[in-house]
Design an enzyme around this catalytic site. Structure first.
Site, PDB file in Angstrom:
ATOM      1  N   PHE A 182       0.838  -1.201   0.000  1.00  8.63           N
ATOM      2  CA  PHE A 182       0.000   0.000   0.000  1.00  8.63           C
ATOM      3  C   PHE A 182       0.871   1.247   0.000  1.00  8.63           C
ATOM      4  O   PHE A 182       2.069   1.199   0.303  1.00  8.63           O
ATOM      5  CB  PHE A 182      -0.930   0.004   1.221  1.00  8.63           C
ATOM      6  CG  PHE A 182      -0.214   0.095   2.543  1.00  8.63           C
ATOM      7  CD1 PHE A 182       0.040   1.310   3.137  1.00  8.63           C
ATOM      8  CD2 PHE A 182       0.221  -1.062   3.195  1.00  8.63           C
ATOM      9  CE1 PHE A 182       0.696   1.396   4.356  1.00  8.63           C
ATOM     10  CE2 PHE A 182       0.873  -0.993   4.413  1.00  8.63           C
ATOM     11  CZ  PHE A 182       1.115   0.245   4.996  1.00  8.63           C
ATOM     12  N   CYS A 183       0.249   2.364  -0.366  1.00 15.60           N
ATOM     13  CA  CYS A 183       0.922   3.663  -0.356  1.00 15.60           C
ATOM     14  C   CYS A 183      -0.147   4.742  -0.189  1.00 15.60           C
ATOM     15  O   CYS A 183      -1.311   4.433   0.070  1.00 15.60           O
ATOM     16  CB  CYS A 183       1.727   3.866  -1.637  1.00 15.60           C
ATOM     17  SG  CYS A 183       0.719   3.788  -3.144  1.00 15.60           S
ATOM     18  N   THR A 184       0.208   5.987  -0.348  1.00 18.66           N
ATOM     19  CA  THR A 184      -0.717   7.081  -0.055  1.00 18.66           C
ATOM     20  C   THR A 184      -1.944   7.074  -0.965  1.00 18.66           C
ATOM     21  O   THR A 184      -3.078   7.039  -0.506  1.00 18.66           O
ATOM     22  CB  THR A 184      -0.003   8.437  -0.167  1.00 18.66           C
ATOM     23  OG1 THR A 184       1.163   8.433   0.653  1.00 18.66           O
ATOM     24  CG2 THR A 184      -0.926   9.569   0.266  1.00 18.66           C
ATOM     25  N   ILE A 211      -4.106   4.570   0.810  1.00 24.62           N
ATOM     26  CA  ILE A 211      -4.529   4.908   2.171  1.00 24.62           C
ATOM     27  C   ILE A 211      -5.652   5.942   2.152  1.00 24.62           C
ATOM     28  O   ILE A 211      -6.591   5.880   2.959  1.00 24.62           O
ATOM     29  CB  ILE A 211      -3.337   5.448   2.981  1.00 24.62           C
ATOM     30  CG1 ILE A 211      -2.196   4.429   3.032  1.00 24.62           C
ATOM     31  CG2 ILE A 211      -3.767   5.826   4.398  1.00 24.62           C
ATOM     32  CD1 ILE A 211      -0.863   5.031   3.423  1.00 24.62           C
TER      33      ILE A 211
END
Length: 309
Positions: A182-184, A211
């Site tokens: 996952f990332c922003t 996120i």
């Protein structure tokens, strides 16, 4: 493309799309003119592999920009996450040409054909709660420092260019497991999944919308997110519901600071924080203190945010 209805005057749009843009250089000037003509500020990155960026402006102007971008050949169905801000979170508008819209430095990776499977926010908790899953935060260490998912592995990278080397050094940890990343906003982990799959791993997943979409869609009472999510604008962080968070930036080193960080004796607004105090000299801190004095002076005279703030 999904949207929410903000209550504040400024709409913020984090967007990306992997696409083959052979004439991406020609898009720069028209996009800059479109944004500047409508008072939109932020950053858009253009490369042969697509578009990436975060921009802010009036609701109608942001809607017009998204429609304008999606009308460009290859850029329909942008991945967009909307949030809001009480004040304009950017100082200026920039449209930049890059080799990659998210820099990994591995030219053979093609997220358009090699990315892992999307996982919707509603299904993410079940995936990352499984003991068969290794959960990897693909963001940089300073972002992870103020929040991440429960049980996630932090590769402690200073830049995304370091991620391939970290994977190579930890391949044994990934063997025989589901790999969830996952990332922003979704772009970095999408590219990360393509890289991991290129190494022969099969069960590779990433959080759709990143996120930001998770915090928007998953109620706080059901959330496995801990802390706040760093964002690359003057809001610094957001929390559940995409409300503006409590984190602040150290104006000396640009590291995000929690409330506990700001209680440290090494913290002085605009001058130092626990993350940079020992790496700076007294002369550095004198310079930063003078800059902070100028910032506060400009604010006291009602001139708005000082460019050095």
């Amino acid at each position: 493309m999904t949207s929410s209805t903000p209550t504040d005057a400024i709409r913020v749009a984090a967007l990306y799309r992997f696409a083959r843009l052979d004439a991406f250089e020609a898009l720069r000037a028209p996009l800059a003119a479109f944004c500047c003509g409508r008072g939109i500020k932020g950053t858009l990155l253009l490369a042969r592999e697509g578009i990436n960026g975060t921009v802010a402006g009036a609701v109608d102007d942001i809607a017009a920009l998204i429609s304008h971008i999606e009308a460009i050949d290859g850029l329909a169905n942008l991945e967009v996450k909307y949030s809001s801000a009480a004040e304009m979170p950017f100082h200026r508008m920039k449209v930049r040409l890059k080799r990659e819209i998210v820099t990994m430095g591995v030219e053979t990776i093609d997220p358009m054909t090699g990315a892992g499977a999307y996982v919707a926010p509603a299904d993410w908790n079940a995936l990352i709660s499984s003991p068969d899953t290794i959960v990897i935060d693909t963001r940089n260490a300073y972002e992870v420092s103020i929040g991440t998912f429960k049980g996630a592995v932090d590769p402690a990278t200073a830049s995304f260019r370091e991620f391939p080397a970290w994977v190579e050094a930890h391949r044994e940890q990934l063997q025989g497991r589901k790999v969830a990343m996952f990332c922003t906003g979704g772009i970095r982990c999408e590219k990360a999944t393509a890289y991991v799959r290129s190494l022969g791993f099969e069960d590779v997943f990433h959080l759709k919308g990143g996120i930001l979409r998770y915090l928007e869609e998953v109620p706080a009472g059901q959330s496995l997110w801990e802390g706040e999510c760093f964002v690359f604008d003057e809001r610094v962080s957001v929390s559940h519901g995409l409300a503006e968070g409590d984190a602040k930036l150290c104006r000396a080193c640009r590291h995000p600071l929690t409330a506990d960080d700001r209680q440290s004796p090494k913290f002085a607004a605009g001058v130092s924080c626990p993350h940079c105090f020992d790496a700076r000299s007294d002369e550095d801190r004198r310079r930063y203190a003078e800059r902070q004095r100028q910032v506060e002076l400009a604010q006291s005279r009602g001139r708005g945010p000082h460019i050095g703030s």
